[in-house]
Design a protein around this motif. Structure first.
Motif: not given
Length: 203
Positions: A32, A36, A74, A76, A159, A161
């Motif tokens: 992740a 990113l 995580r 996405l 993200d 999460t």
């Protein structure tokens, strides 16, 4: 977001604009963070493996256990072009043989052999992650489709999460109205007729 049973037994429901659609994936922190930073998927992401994308936030929550399963901590949100999304579906084969869609097992086997993309229609999930009466699409990208995804289709990665864990906390607290309000707004995606026929979509 409302439960969209009325939009069809098999219908793509997603966040989408005139030019893009959002799909979800869950990975380890290492994958992740690299994605990113790069704005697309980069090592340790492995292009040679099939990668599954999911337009449904709730199905992603079910798959990753609200971002708690090992290697899926995580989540996405990946915004991709509609052209890329529809290319994937045009080059997809259903994971299982369906007489009404494929005609014969031989025709299905040939489609499987030549298609770099797999599609499954799995039960959509409610806030308790229990199966609902309608289906959600899962799309597996392999071969050339993975390269197109990573190199050509991705517009942006975010993200989400914290949002997923916040929704999980609201569900655990029994605040279902707030939990529903926290979900991304997903609407029926207008599949072209030839793609709907190829995938046995019904809404």
């Amino acid at each position: 977001m409302k439960d969209q049973e009325s939009t069809g037994y098999r219908a793509v429901r997603a966040r989408h604009t005139a030019t893009s659609i959002t799909v979800y994936q869950a990975y380890s922190a290492e994958i992740a963070d690299a994605a990113l930073a790069a704005g697309t998927f980069a090592p340790p992401f492995k292009r040679e493996r099939m990668t599954w994308i999911k337009p449904s936030f709730r199905w992603m929550a079910y798959r990753c256990g609200w971002a708690t399963k090992p290697g899926q901590e995580r989540v996405l949100a990946v915004e991709i072009t509609r052209e890329g999304f529809e290319w994937a579906l045009e080059h997809a084969s259903l994971s299982h043989f369906e007489p009404d869609t494929h005609g014969t097992r031989e025709q299905w086997a040939e489609q499987q052999r030549t298609s770099p993309v797999r599609v499954q229609w799995d039960p959509e999930r409610d806030l308790h992650l229990r199966p609902l009466g309608h289906r959600s699409i899962q799309i597996g990208l392999g071969g050339e489709a993975v390269h197109h995804y990573v190199d050509d289709w991705i517009i942006g990665i975010a993200d989400v999460t914290p949002a997923m864990r916040e929704t999980a906390e609201l569900v655990a607290a029994g605040d279902f109205e707030a939990a529903r309000a926290s979900l991304p707004q997903e609407e029926p995606y207008p599949l072209p007729d030839h793609i709907a026929r190829r995938l046995g979509a019904t809404g």
